[in-house]
Design a protein around this motif. Structure first.
Motif, PDB file in Angstrom:
ATOM      1  N   GLU A 288       0.958  -1.189  -0.103  1.00 58.64           N
ATOM      2  CA  GLU A 288       0.277  -0.016   0.268  1.00 58.64           C
ATOM      3  C   GLU A 288       1.328   1.331   0.030  1.00 58.64           C
ATOM      4  O   GLU A 288       2.426   1.787   0.472  1.00 58.64           O
TER       5      GLU A 288
ATOM      6  N   ARG B  70       2.519  -0.415  -7.245  1.00 58.45           N
ATOM      7  CA  ARG B  70       1.215  -0.988  -6.180  1.00 58.45           C
ATOM      8  C   ARG B  70       0.842   0.480  -7.190  1.00 58.45           C
ATOM      9  O   ARG B  70      -0.651   0.273  -7.155  1.00 58.45           O
TER      10      ARG B  70
ATOM     11  N   GLN C  41      -8.061  -3.821  -5.073  1.00 56.89           N
ATOM     12  CA  GLN C  41      -7.086  -5.112  -3.884  1.00 56.89           C
ATOM     13  C   GLN C  41      -8.026  -6.342  -3.979  1.00 56.89           C
ATOM     14  O   GLN C  41      -9.681  -6.274  -4.211  1.00 56.89           O
TER      15      GLN C  41
ATOM     16  N   SER D 222      -6.197 -10.108   0.839  1.00 52.95           N
ATOM     17  CA  SER D 222      -5.168  -9.282   0.642  1.00 52.95           C
ATOM     18  C   SER D 222      -4.628  -8.365   1.648  1.00 52.95           C
ATOM     19  O   SER D 222      -5.403  -7.870   3.009  1.00 52.95           O
TER      20      SER D 222
ATOM     21  N   PRO E  71       0.342  -8.999  -0.419  1.00 57.35           N
ATOM     22  CA  PRO E  71      -0.858  -7.919  -1.696  1.00 57.35           C
ATOM     23  C   PRO E  71      -0.924  -9.117  -2.386  1.00 57.35           C
ATOM     24  O   PRO E  71      -0.578  -9.898  -3.191  1.00 57.35           O
TER      25      PRO E  71
ATOM     26  N   LEU F 113      -3.611  -8.412  -5.678  1.00 58.63           N
ATOM     27  CA  LEU F 113      -4.638  -7.199  -6.776  1.00 58.63           C
ATOM     28  C   LEU F 113      -5.254  -8.064  -7.791  1.00 58.63           C
ATOM     29  O   LEU F 113      -4.929  -9.429  -8.338  1.00 58.63           O
TER      30      LEU F 113
END
Length: 590
Positions: free
Chosen positions: A314, A319, A329, A333, A338, A340
């Motif tokens: 983040e 990102r 997202q 996550s 992470p 996506l």
């Protein structure tokens, strides 16, 4: 006598001669011609007109028609100069068909076509334009609109110059072209361009002017791409990967092929096709594509190594770039892991790390098989008939209570059972039990079967045995649906995925998608410490009365804050996220 006879004879001769004169004279005076041949001479033509007297033709090949109007009985034509082999003229009764070949020379060319009818003469003047300078990239492909793009990594390109003028020369128009070196060979008709590595993000441009000895000039614009700090993997097509197209795609954005492995499936072990490209990015220095032979999608995955994991977390630069491209997202996550998803759902993004290898972090893009149509699902999330969900991992509900509730309350029918004899020969502990619910349902969305697996005594050598109070309590509770399309859709003969409608319903109820593990698509509900595994069964068609069923399997799992002594059956570190899930081979009747 004699005298009379002589006079009479003279008269007769005179009469005969006069008759001959009278007879012959009309024939001579009526048929005589000036040339003495006795034939009639054609009259002199009085008109000769051409529909076109001037033709201006471009450099391309062309065909022109000139109409000839005359009262002459015959006419002819003459082309000058006579060595004009680039012209082909054909005569018909009243037209000239003039064919002209393409002019590949650097000068225009001219000709005259003369039409003759008797004493009348008319001319058609013909002019064809000179050919432009024509450039060919690597001797094969035309450079569109005289534009050439070079890689940011440093690049060289060979250009062929097509012209008959050996006196051409090249020079830069701009002064700031120190990054570009130009070599020429006028005899061979080639230009070699060499560009240094571009250290900047912005592209840079040089304009070159090529001049002919007759003063004709043409410009060539050379653009060197700037460094791409962030970018997406190739995805021009969801199902087909043409390696030539991939190489061209990466080359055009400044990336260079550095490694190629041809896959092999002829032996015991199969190896995939692998293509790795070096990039100009200081954040994503390489991109690797891996594709198994005969794989159904464009590739198994595309992967970017990154030195700094915060780039994908983040607020990180990569990102933010992905989010600017519409990536969102995914459920499940976390900052540490992470995840996506691309706007169309085709690419899933997650992070791969090798344990014990500091800094070995890779961002992986995994293609997904997309659902082709909208699918029906439940009006509310399916936890089973009233009471079913509360029996999971509950010491108050063990096999005897489950049997009583199923048979007497729900009026279910036992269709399969298995005891613990494989572990303890003298044991009567129930291991598996399957019940068929009544055909007449109070709610048409209710399940068709209940399938239980119970905690059981596993013997002294089992280190993961349950606490004694949980023996014969419900370990797994499974709902079996013959109307499987409310939960999954099929991919080929033996693979499936959860429908987007069911996934949305699960997430709305607090479940978080975790991945795929041992033939099941897994969701966790942290609030209730319940794990949901979605499965497909094709092995027990006789038992379930359907060739395919969807199974929702519920079990308890421990969060880090819980210490009941019951371990989850699955480690998060072993959950993967492949394209699709294969059917589970339950085969409980075998």
């Amino acid at each position: 006598m004699w005298g009379t006879s002589r006079i009479t004879m003279k008269k007769n001769i005179l009469t005969l001669l006069l008759g001959l004169v009278v007879t012959v004279l009309p024939a001579v005076t009526g048929g005589c011609t000036p040339d003495g041949t006795g034939s009639k001479i054609p009259s002199e033509p009085s008109s000769l007109e051409l529909s076109k007297t001037e033709l201006v033709i471009g450099k391309e090949a062309a065909l022109e028609t000139v109409n000839v109007t005359t009262d002459a009985d015959a006419w002819s034509f003459l082309v000058t100069p006579g060595e004009a082999d680039w012209i082909d003229v054909k005569q018909t009764e009243r037209t000239l068909e003039i064919g002209v070949k393409a002019n590949e020379s650097a000068t225009s060319r001219h000709s005259v076509i003369t039409v003759i009818a008797g004493g009348l003469v008319r001319k058609v003047t013909l002019e064809q334009s000179a050919s432009d300078l024509v450039f060919f990239f690597d001797g094969q492909t035309d450079i569109p609109e005289d534009q050439l793009i070079l890689s940011a990594l440093g690049d060289e390109k060979l250009i062929s110059v097509r012209t008959n003028d050996k006196g051409w020369h090249i020079q830069p128009v701009d002064s700031e072209t120190s990054w570009l070196t130009v070599h020429t060979d006028t005899e061979a008709g080639v230009i070699l361009l060499e560009a240094e590595r571009n250290p900047e993000v912005e592209a840079r441009v040089a304009t070159l002017s090529i001049s002919l000895s007759n003063g004709t000039t043409q410009q060539l614009t050379v653009t060197q791409a700037g460094q791409l700090r962030y970018f997406l993997p190739y995805q021009e097509n969801h199902n087909v990967l043409n390696y030539k197209d991939l190489i061209i795609f990466e080359k055009e954005r400044g990336n260079a092929l550095t490694y190629f492995q041809r896959g092999d499936d002829s032996g015991w072990w199969t190896t995939p096709d692998i293509l790795t490209f070096a990039t100009s990015s200081d954040v994503l220095p390489r991109v690797t594509y891996s594709r198994e032979i005969d794989f159904s999608l464009v590739y198994n995955y595309a992967e970017f190594p990154i030195a700094d994991k915060s780039e994908i977390q983040e607020g990180g630069g990569f990102r933010k770039f992905l989010e600017s491209q519409g990536y969102v997202q995914r459920s499940g996550s976390t900052s540490a892991s992470p995840q996506l998803e691309s706007p169309d759902g085709f690419l899933f993004v997650d992070v791969k790390e090798n344990e014990g290898s500091a800094g070995n972090v890779r961002v992986r893009f995994t293609p997904q098989i997309l659902q082709g149509k909208d699918m029906p699902t439940f009006k509310r999330f399916p936890y089973g008939v009233s009471g079913f969900y509360n029996h999971i991992h509950n010491v108050s509900w063990k096999y005897p209570q489950i049997e009583e509730w199923e048979v007497n309350t729900l009026k279910s029918t036992s269709v399969f059972s298995m005891t613990n004899e494989q572990y303890l020969p003298a044991s009567s502990e129930m291991l598996l039990k399957v019940y068929k619910l009544p055909a007449e349902k109070s709610n048409p969305e209710d399940e068709d079967f209940h399938w239980y697996q119970f905690y059981f005594t596993q013997g002294a050598n089992k280190t993961d045995a349950p606490s004694p109070e949980y023996v014969q309590a419900v370990h797994y509770s499974r709902l079996v649906f013959k109307d499987y399309e409310k939960v999954i859709f099929l991919i080929g003969d033996n693979q499936f995925k959860v429908t987007r409608e069911f996934k949305k319903l699960a997430e709305a109820d607090g479940f978080i998608y975790k991945g795929i593990y041992q033939g099941a698509i897994v969701f966790d509900k942290p609030k209730d410490e319940i794990r949901l595994s979605v499965q497909m069964d094709k092995a027990d068609a006789e038992l379930f009365g359907a060739p395919v069923v969807a199974i929702l399997s519920y079990e308890h799992y421990e969060s880090p804050q819980t210490t009941t002594g019951i371990k989850a059956t699955m480690s998060d570190s072993r959950i993967s996220d492949p394209v699709a899930c294969s059917a589970v081979s339950v085969a409980i009747t075998k």
